[in-house]
Design a protein around this motif. Sequence first.
Motif, PDB file in Angstrom:
ATOM      1  N   SER A   1     -25.957 -11.720   4.197  1.00 61.27           N
ATOM      2  CA  SER A   1     -24.516 -11.939   4.024  1.00 61.27           C
ATOM      3  C   SER A   1     -24.199 -13.101   3.091  1.00 61.27           C
ATOM      4  O   SER A   1     -23.051 -13.534   3.009  1.00 61.27           O
TER       5      SER A   1
ATOM      6  N   PRO B   1     -23.704 -14.676  -0.543  1.00 57.61           N
ATOM      7  CA  PRO B   1     -23.559 -14.349  -1.969  1.00 57.61           C
ATOM      8  C   PRO B   1     -24.708 -14.923  -2.801  1.00 57.61           C
ATOM      9  O   PRO B   1     -25.180 -14.282  -3.738  1.00 57.61           O
ATOM     10  N   ALA B   2     -25.170 -16.117  -2.409  1.00 55.15           N
ATOM     11  CA  ALA B   2     -26.259 -16.749  -3.160  1.00 55.15           C
ATOM     12  C   ALA B   2     -27.575 -16.001  -3.011  1.00 55.15           C
ATOM     13  O   ALA B   2     -28.509 -16.215  -3.783  1.00 55.15           O
TER      14      ALA B   2
ATOM     15  N   ALA C   1     -27.949 -12.700  -3.236  1.00 57.14           N
ATOM     16  CA  ALA C   1     -27.890 -11.358  -3.822  1.00 57.14           C
ATOM     17  C   ALA C   1     -29.098 -11.067  -4.706  1.00 57.14           C
ATOM     18  O   ALA C   1     -29.709  -9.990  -4.623  1.00 57.14           O
TER      19      ALA C   1
END
Length: 336
Positions: free
Chosen positions: A315, A317-318, A320
């Motif tokens: 969960s 974003p960093a 991804a």
Amino acid sequence: MRRREFGRLAAATGAAAILDSWETSGNRLGATDLRRLLDGVDALELADQRAGGAPLVSIAVEQLAVAKSRLETCAFDTPTGNAFTSATGELAVLAGWLAFDADMHPLARRCYSDAMSLASEADDPDLTAHTCLYAANQSIALSKTGEASPHHALKLIERARDLMRGRPPGRIHALIAIRRAQAVGLLGDRKAFGRAIATAWREADQAAEHESLEDCPRWLRFVNHTELRGHEARGYGRVGDFRKAVELFEAAATEQAEMRNAVNARAWLASARAAVGDLGGALLEAAPVLEELDKAVFSPRTVKVLQPVRRAAASLPAGAEFRERFDALTQRVITA
């Protein structure tokens, strides 16, 4: 040529030399055949340390089939036959380890079963102990997913300990204690883990003082303080002390080791950071591990160590880029 492909080629070249020598050495086993077999086992073990076991499995299994066939079809005197049987058993244990590293567990079990039969045939307690400790390691690893039991591992470890009882100080005693610490850690028994890991450190210190590497079987030479520190860290993680695990993994990751072991140690450090909630640190540690697993080391076992980091990054974003690279690598491992 990629480094991983070069490692595969180097190992294959060594294997081909062994197979060629057997094809031309006639129908009687002698000292030369034994030496070539042992040299082949050493070559495969060194290649595994550099690049991981997955590219080498088929080579080892092919060699094992040839060696077993030679035992069944060739003439030999009793001492040579026993020595060649033991060497074939050592190859079977190595093939089992390579299959284990490649996440090919049914094949690993078959190889360990072959090794145990060959140890009985040769009346070789050292080979029996070797096989027990590696089969126990597989049981310990599979216990985490319910596919095996730490109690079965303890039974194998006790057999190895009984066989090696009375031997002078050496790495074999340290490895027996390491395996016991692994198993009781899985059972959540912190006191038993503490006793076993203290014994392992004491035995490792004794081995360093009394057993030179030259006098030690090659399969035991990996048993050193760095290896022990990594197992101690995993044990603390298994009994719930993740901060202590991180501290020990940090120390282990800075110490010198062969490529495959060094990558595995950093993967465990990343996983431990994820367990304590340090997701930024986990991703920072895991990124270069993925790089090595993609380019230099092919070890599905190590890829699985990073699964907690993948879950923790689900969960973020960093995370991804990490998720994308991990998923791609996992898919290549599955289809390899």
